[in-house]
Design a protein around this motif. Sequence first.
Motif, short mmCIF file in Angstrom:
data_model
loop_
_atom_site.label_atom_id
_atom_site.label_comp_id
_atom_site.label_asym_id
_atom_site.label_seq_id
_atom_site.Cartn_x
_atom_site.Cartn_y
_atom_site.Cartn_z
N SER A 191 -4.27 -29.51 -19.40
CA SER A 191 -5.18 -30.08 -19.62
C SER A 191 -5.90 -30.78 -19.10
CB SER A 191 -4.39 -30.31 -21.38
OG SER A 191 -3.46 -31.40 -21.09
N GLU A 192 -5.32 -31.37 -18.08
CA GLU A 192 -5.92 -32.25 -17.46
C GLU A 192 -6.63 -32.17 -16.07
OE1 GLU A 192 -3.07 -35.68 -16.89
OE2 GLU A 192 -2.61 -35.62 -18.89
N VAL A 193 -6.39 -30.48 -15.81
CA VAL A 193 -6.75 -30.24 -14.50
C VAL A 193 -8.27 -30.15 -14.36
CG1 VAL A 193 -6.75 -28.45 -12.98
CG2 VAL A 193 -4.79 -29.05 -14.18
N PHE A 194 -8.53 -29.32 -14.98
CA PHE A 194 -10.40 -29.34 -15.45
C PHE A 194 -10.89 -30.95 -14.63
CE2 PHE A 194 -15.50 -29.16 -16.36
CZ PHE A 194 -15.03 -28.21 -15.96
N VAL A 195 -10.77 -31.69 -16.10
CA VAL A 195 -11.57 -33.01 -15.53
C VAL A 195 -11.24 -33.73 -14.02
CG1 VAL A 195 -11.65 -34.73 -15.95
CG2 VAL A 195 -12.08 -33.57 -17.67
N ALA A 196 -9.85 -33.13 -13.33
CA ALA A 196 -9.55 -33.66 -11.93
C ALA A 196 -10.04 -33.07 -10.61
CB ALA A 196 -8.29 -33.57 -11.64
N LEU A 197 -10.34 -31.72 -11.60
CA LEU A 197 -11.12 -31.02 -10.47
C LEU A 197 -12.57 -31.41 -10.42
CD1 LEU A 197 -9.71 -27.67 -10.66
CD2 LEU A 197 -9.25 -28.87 -9.38
N PRO A 214 -10.16 -18.46 -17.87
CA PRO A 214 -10.21 -18.92 -19.10
C PRO A 214 -10.55 -20.77 -19.25
CG PRO A 214 -8.51 -17.47 -18.86
CD PRO A 214 -8.85 -18.06 -17.53
N SER A 215 -10.03 -21.00 -18.04
CA SER A 215 -10.25 -22.45 -18.18
C SER A 215 -11.41 -23.45 -17.16
CB SER A 215 -8.93 -22.76 -17.40
OG SER A 215 -7.73 -22.79 -17.38
N ARG A 216 -12.56 -22.51 -16.64
CA ARG A 216 -13.04 -22.54 -16.27
C ARG A 216 -13.24 -23.19 -15.72
NH1 ARG A 216 -14.07 -25.16 -21.23
NH2 ARG A 216 -15.85 -26.54 -19.44
N PHE A 217 -12.90 -23.33 -14.52
CA PHE A 217 -12.81 -24.02 -13.17
C PHE A 217 -13.28 -23.21 -12.31
CE2 PHE A 217 -7.10 -24.20 -13.62
CZ PHE A 217 -7.79 -24.92 -14.59
N TYR A 218 -14.30 -22.60 -12.17
CA TYR A 218 -15.02 -21.85 -11.60
C TYR A 218 -16.55 -22.45 -11.51
CZ TYR A 218 -16.64 -19.59 -16.06
OH TYR A 218 -17.06 -19.59 -17.39
N GLU A 219 -16.44 -23.01 -12.69
CA GLU A 219 -17.58 -24.09 -13.31
C GLU A 219 -17.35 -24.82 -12.32
OE1 GLU A 219 -18.24 -25.36 -16.93
OE2 GLU A 219 -18.72 -23.31 -17.36
N VAL A 220 -16.30 -25.74 -11.70
CA VAL A 220 -16.00 -26.83 -10.54
C VAL A 220 -15.63 -26.67 -9.58
CG1 VAL A 220 -16.12 -28.49 -12.81
CG2 VAL A 220 -13.33 -27.30 -12.36
N GLN A 221 -15.22 -25.40 -9.20
CA GLN A 221 -14.77 -25.12 -8.01
C GLN A 221 -15.68 -23.52 -6.97
OE1 GLN A 221 -10.03 -25.62 -7.11
NE2 GLN A 221 -11.73 -26.96 -7.36
N LYS A 222 -15.32 -23.91 -5.54
CA LYS A 222 -15.73 -23.21 -4.80
C LYS A 222 -16.22 -21.94 -3.88
CE LYS A 222 -19.57 -23.05 -1.02
NZ LYS A 222 -20.47 -24.03 -0.27
#
Length: 325
Positions: A191-197, A214-222
């Motif tokens: 639950s804390e990973v998105f903000v950390a990235l 689903p965690s939308r990491f594609y928004e903050v990862q290249k």
Amino acid sequence: MNIRGLLGAAVMAALGLASQAAAQAEIKFGHVGEPGSLMDLSATEFAKRANERLGDKGKVIVYGSSQLGDDKALLQKLKLGTADLALPSTIMSSMVPVFGLFEMPYLVHDRDHMKRIRDEIVTPTMVPEAEKTGYRIIGVWENGFRQITNNRRAISTPEDLKGIKLRVPNGEWRIKMFQAYGASPSPMPLSEVFVALQTGVMDGQENPYAQIYPSRFYEVQKYLSISNHVYTPAFVTAGRSWDKFDPEVQQALTETAVEMQDVVYGIAADLEKDLLQKLTEAGMAVNEVDTAAFVAASQPIYDQFAQSVEGAGALIEKAQGLSGE
């Protein structure tokens, strides 16, 4: 009706309502997956099927997105009896040492291999070990094959991970594995990973597609590097509250959890194809790693695990022998 009769009727009515409330008891099922994740889809389908079986004897209510806490908190709540079911994955290796088997890189080749491991190793050998520590596993599902994302560079070999701050789940062998590859791994709740990235506290993370999208990491990862470095099962787990349920309720939950095992594999296989396409369309730079280089760099982890956990060497050998190759 006299006063005594009225009181008697009131008592009986109250007992009836209490009995009905008990029969309709909520069965709390917590997990950390976001909406649309494999955990979410699996748990939702389980609840639907279980509730059809249960009728008026109880109702499974699913609490996803870490609503009941992260994996560590969920396992504590199982011990306390304040949660009834949970879906832990990697963290089981920290709770029951033998579950570190599933932290061994490239151990599980595909889902057919996993089915054989499930039936010939997990159920007869590992489930009883979990029960000794207070965790009753009633089904073996999936979290998936894990991939690496980051913002620094494409990962092709273990050397490319050097210096990368990588979020990992709470499991000692995952930490040791990525340390061996040269990364700087740190455990952190999902639950804390998105903000950390997003803030750069972490450069990257590793997860199955069914958590990455689903965690939308594609928004903050290249970068998305297809590594398939670890296959992580997810375990439908009960705890202290299990014994409060009637045998018929226990049977319905267990039968449904087992019935869902192969269903989950099917959902997972379909999700992999769909979500990889979506991550690519979202603009992530996708590459495949040099698998042979990662396999070669993984041998020290196998050696450490075999030396530190009793019987681990034999389990590794048996699991490898079930690959069908």
